[in-house]
Design an enzyme around this catalytic site. Structure first.
Site, PDB file in Angstrom:
ATOM      1  N   ARG A   9      -1.205  -1.517  14.168  1.00 35.82           N
ATOM      2  CA  ARG A   9      -1.293  -0.711  12.953  1.00 35.82           C
ATOM      3  C   ARG A   9      -1.095   0.769  13.288  1.00 35.82           C
ATOM      4  O   ARG A   9      -1.484   1.247  14.357  1.00 35.82           O
ATOM      5  CB  ARG A   9      -2.655  -0.882  12.280  1.00 35.82           C
ATOM      6  CG  ARG A   9      -2.710  -0.198  10.910  1.00 35.82           C
ATOM      7  CD  ARG A   9      -4.106  -0.174  10.320  1.00 35.82           C
ATOM      8  NE  ARG A   9      -4.076   0.531   9.030  1.00 35.82           N
ATOM      9  CZ  ARG A   9      -5.140   1.021   8.434  1.00 35.82           C
ATOM     10  NH1 ARG A   9      -6.343   0.897   8.991  1.00 35.82           N
ATOM     11  NH2 ARG A   9      -5.031   1.642   7.271  1.00 35.82           N
ATOM     12  N   HIS A  10      -0.526   1.506  12.343  1.00 35.03           N
ATOM     13  CA  HIS A  10      -0.265   2.938  12.515  1.00 35.03           C
ATOM     14  C   HIS A  10      -1.569   3.746  12.616  1.00 35.03           C
ATOM     15  O   HIS A  10      -2.661   3.267  12.277  1.00 35.03           O
ATOM     16  CB  HIS A  10       0.560   3.468  11.334  1.00 35.03           C
ATOM     17  CG  HIS A  10      -0.146   3.332  10.016  1.00 35.03           C
ATOM     18  ND1 HIS A  10      -1.134   4.191   9.597  1.00 35.03           N
ATOM     19  CD2 HIS A  10      -0.006   2.415   9.025  1.00 35.03           C
ATOM     20  CE1 HIS A  10      -1.576   3.834   8.414  1.00 35.03           C
ATOM     21  NE2 HIS A  10      -0.907   2.740   8.043  1.00 35.03           N
ATOM     22  N   ARG A  59       4.623   6.837   8.710  1.00 31.96           N
ATOM     23  CA  ARG A  59       3.379   6.715   9.481  1.00 31.96           C
ATOM     24  C   ARG A  59       3.492   5.637  10.564  1.00 31.96           C
ATOM     25  O   ARG A  59       2.903   5.790  11.643  1.00 31.96           O
ATOM     26  CB  ARG A  59       2.194   6.467   8.558  1.00 31.96           C
ATOM     27  CG  ARG A  59       2.285   5.241   7.662  1.00 31.96           C
ATOM     28  CD  ARG A  59       1.177   5.280   6.619  1.00 31.96           C
ATOM     29  NE  ARG A  59       1.082   4.088   5.777  1.00 31.96           N
ATOM     30  CZ  ARG A  59       1.754   3.900   4.663  1.00 31.96           C
ATOM     31  NH1 ARG A  59       2.632   4.820   4.241  1.00 31.96           N
ATOM     32  NH2 ARG A  59       1.575   2.802   3.943  1.00 31.96           N
ATOM     33  N   GLU A  83       4.438  -1.701   4.394  1.00 35.16           N
ATOM     34  CA  GLU A  83       3.166  -2.116   3.825  1.00 35.16           C
ATOM     35  C   GLU A  83       3.395  -2.882   2.532  1.00 35.16           C
ATOM     36  O   GLU A  83       4.428  -2.739   1.864  1.00 35.16           O
ATOM     37  CB  GLU A  83       2.281  -0.884   3.569  1.00 35.16           C
ATOM     38  CG  GLU A  83       0.907  -1.168   2.959  1.00 35.16           C
ATOM     39  CD  GLU A  83       0.027  -2.094   3.783  1.00 35.16           C
ATOM     40  OE1 GLU A  83       0.404  -3.278   3.928  1.00 35.16           O
ATOM     41  OE2 GLU A  83      -1.039  -1.642   4.244  1.00 35.16           O
ATOM     42  N   HIS A 151       1.492  -2.015   9.152  1.00 38.37           N
ATOM     43  CA  HIS A 151       0.430  -1.497   8.288  1.00 38.37           C
ATOM     44  C   HIS A 151      -0.666  -2.536   8.107  1.00 38.37           C
ATOM     45  O   HIS A 151      -0.423  -3.741   8.224  1.00 38.37           O
ATOM     46  CB  HIS A 151       1.023  -1.117   6.933  1.00 38.37           C
ATOM     47  CG  HIS A 151       2.249  -0.268   7.035  1.00 38.37           C
ATOM     48  ND1 HIS A 151       2.216   1.105   6.954  1.00 38.37           N
ATOM     49  CD2 HIS A 151       3.552  -0.607   7.248  1.00 38.37           C
ATOM     50  CE1 HIS A 151       3.454   1.578   7.094  1.00 38.37           C
ATOM     51  NE2 HIS A 151       4.276   0.559   7.279  1.00 38.37           N
TER      52      HIS A 151
END
Length: 214
Positions: A9-10, A59, A83, A151
């Site tokens: 995940r970012h 992101r 996402e 995401h």
């Protein structure tokens, strides 16, 4: 030889701090998020990934760039890793979501998969990430590691969809912290095609599994 995929995940954004639904709104990492990405990249680099595939939202893309910087592996972009599209919930916090969509929010917590206005469902988001992951794994050699950068919501539902868990169980899996990851491993690809979940919401490097029943 085993194969491994890390689903990462970012890092943190301002909207994460405000607990606002980001979805496909193209927000950026904040200063903390950039530091998280650098620190996590330094650890993940030791796994020597041969491919890095990222969502094309900034992101995630900027998080992936930190791993590319220390490994020299070019980042590939795949829009299927974006996402989940939350439609009209994007930009709202939890309280605002309940104020605007009380019935849909209640249904979601009751285990349903409602479609909010303008949004996709969890099942639809999970299916597209699972499809992207399946395609990428077809090209992953034995003994190698792939890193997917995406995401929180789509990684959660996409991973359990890929592993074949029924939708009724999906909410038993927690969300992911910023810059944490999921690790999957295929221990003996020639004899067993199954992928095993070895880490969930992890922030330390996966360790070899030593078990009598792998």
């Amino acid at each position: 030889m085993s194969r491994r995929v890390i689903l990462w995940r970012h890092g943190q954004t301002a909207w994460n701090l405000e607990r606002r639904v980001q979805g496909q709104t193209d927000t950026e990492l904040d200063e903390v998020g950039r530091g998280q990405a650098r620190a996590a990249a330094a650890r993940l680099a030791s796994l020597q990934p041969v491919r890095i595939i990222s969502s094309d939202l900034r992101r995630a893309r900027d998080t992936a760039a930190e791993l590319a910087r220390v490994t020299g592996v070019e980042v590939e972009l795949d829009a299927r890793l974006r996402e989940m599209d939350f439609g009209e919930r994007e930009g709202l916090n939890w309280r605002e979501s309940w104020e605007r969509f009380p019935d849909l929010m209640r249904g979601m917590l009751d285990g349903q998969d409602p479609r909010f206005p303008g949004a996709e469902t969890h099942a639809e988001a999970g299916a597209r990430l699972a499809a992207s992951l399946t395609d990428a794994l077809e090209m992953l050699p034995d003994g190698q590691t792939l890193v997917i950068v995406a995401h929180g919501a789509v990684l959660r539902v996409g991973t359990v969809s890929f592993l074949g868990f029924p939708e009724s169980t999906w909410r038993s899996f927690s969300g992911l912290s910023n810059c944490s990851w999921i690790a999957l491993e295929q221990f003996d690809p020639e004899r067993d095609s199954r992928w095993r979940l070895t880490e969930w919401n992890a922030g330390t490097l996966p360790e070899p599994v030593m078990s009598d029943d792998v």
